[in-house]
Design a protein around this motif. Sequence first.
Motif, short mmCIF file in Angstrom:
data_model
loop_
_atom_site.label_atom_id
_atom_site.label_comp_id
_atom_site.label_asym_id
_atom_site.label_seq_id
_atom_site.Cartn_x
_atom_site.Cartn_y
_atom_site.Cartn_z
N PRO A 79 -1.23 -4.97 3.96
CA PRO A 79 -2.16 -5.90 3.32
C PRO A 79 -3.29 -5.18 2.59
CG PRO A 79 -2.52 -5.83 5.69
CD PRO A 79 -1.28 -5.04 5.43
N VAL A 80 -3.61 -3.96 2.98
CA VAL A 80 -4.64 -3.18 2.30
C VAL A 80 -4.06 -1.82 1.95
CG1 VAL A 80 -6.61 -4.32 3.39
CG2 VAL A 80 -5.51 -2.39 4.55
N GLY A 81 -4.62 -1.22 0.95
CA GLY A 81 -4.15 0.11 0.55
C GLY A 81 -2.81 0.11 -0.14
N ARG A 82 -2.39 -1.03 -0.68
CA ARG A 82 -1.06 -1.10 -1.27
C ARG A 82 -0.95 -0.19 -2.49
NH1 ARG A 82 1.15 -6.98 -1.86
NH2 ARG A 82 0.95 -6.71 0.40
N ASP A 83 -1.99 -0.16 -3.32
CA ASP A 83 -1.95 0.68 -4.52
C ASP A 83 -1.91 2.16 -4.14
OD1 ASP A 83 -2.03 -1.59 -6.06
OD2 ASP A 83 -4.20 -1.49 -6.41
N ALA A 84 -2.71 2.53 -3.14
CA ALA A 84 -2.70 3.93 -2.71
C ALA A 84 -1.34 4.31 -2.13
CB ALA A 84 -3.80 4.16 -1.65
N ALA A 85 -0.71 3.41 -1.36
CA ALA A 85 0.61 3.68 -0.80
C ALA A 85 1.65 3.80 -1.90
CB ALA A 85 0.99 2.58 0.19
#
Length: 394
Positions: free
Chosen positions: A356-362
């Motif tokens: 749910p968070v950090g999707r772009d970084a992942a």
Amino acid sequence: MGSRRDTLLLFALIVLVLLMGFLARSTEGTGAQDFRASSFLTGPAGMGALYQTLRELDLPVHRRTQPYVDADPVGRVTVLIAPEESPSPAEAHAILQAVREGGTLIFALHPAVGGGPLYDSLGVYPHSLREPGRGTPEYSAGREARTEPHPWTQGTAAVKGVRTTFADSSEALARRGATRLLSVGREVAALSWREGRGQVMVWADPVPLTNQHLRTSGAAAIFARAAAQGAGADGRIEFGEWYHGFRGEGSVVRGLRLFLAHHPAGHAALQVMAVLLLLLAVAGRRFGTALPPAPARRRSPLEHVEALAGAYRQAGAQRTARRLLVAGLARRLGRRAPADEAGAAELIGRLSASSPVGRDAAAALQTEWKRGSDADLVSVARGVDRLLDEVRKP
């Protein structure tokens, strides 16, 4: 009273400065003025950088401060780099016997010593290269030695800074099965051959392996591959420090005790310390609150990552390094560390698709991961840090 106290303090300061000068003079051999090729030394001619590089690669390195007879058994990999004292005939026999039984010897000639039982047993002797218009070999920049095809030399085109090759009288050059590793024209700078069930690797010149040249010479990767192959899964790599003058158990307390008890300079140091203690007891007084020490300058995390990335690239271990980075990410997220490449890729994919968070970084980390061996380790490390920052945001 104040004048007398100031005089005593000034006298104590003078004595302290003299003591510091004496200690600096007595220890300057461990720094820039010490030309021993020892892994204990961090000066230009030492091998401390090579030893630390092997440690960074998680290789089982060890410093041996014992001879090779009447002591612990010889290790799986014996490293002797330009020993100041040549091993005795019995020690040379013990080293080569361990090699014949499956061990590995990595030996670098000492241009100034150039002989001894081990040199004779191996059949190797040094020959100084002379460069036109560049003065003596000891003060020249050295020559560039090209690498010959071999698993240890893959990815390294040449080794710089070579000043010494094998003399024509070296019997090892005509040894059956001997393989050239480095050549300067027709002359050989590094050689390897099978000895019984083991392996021998000999460098004609230790200079490319020294602290001053290791970063730019290109010799580190060749040395690391040979040492890692020799150590195998359960062996260790022993740097022979006995022949550089480092002997005993290596205890700082024991060395200090022997210095103070048996060395004339140690007796003088004890007397000076007694005088200083007396002066401090009589006139020592703190004027105000003590200042906190200045913070130590440390290498930035980015510099550390870049240095490690360069070492892994030279050793051909990029895939292992990036898998360890992802394993650290998993542990910090409270997940089980992946056991292999497929598990690491699956973990990154799950984070990219469902987090749910950090999707772009992942997603950015997944893109860099898919590059395989071409992935930039610094970019992978930054991607891991960015993902952790995004996840930990309040």
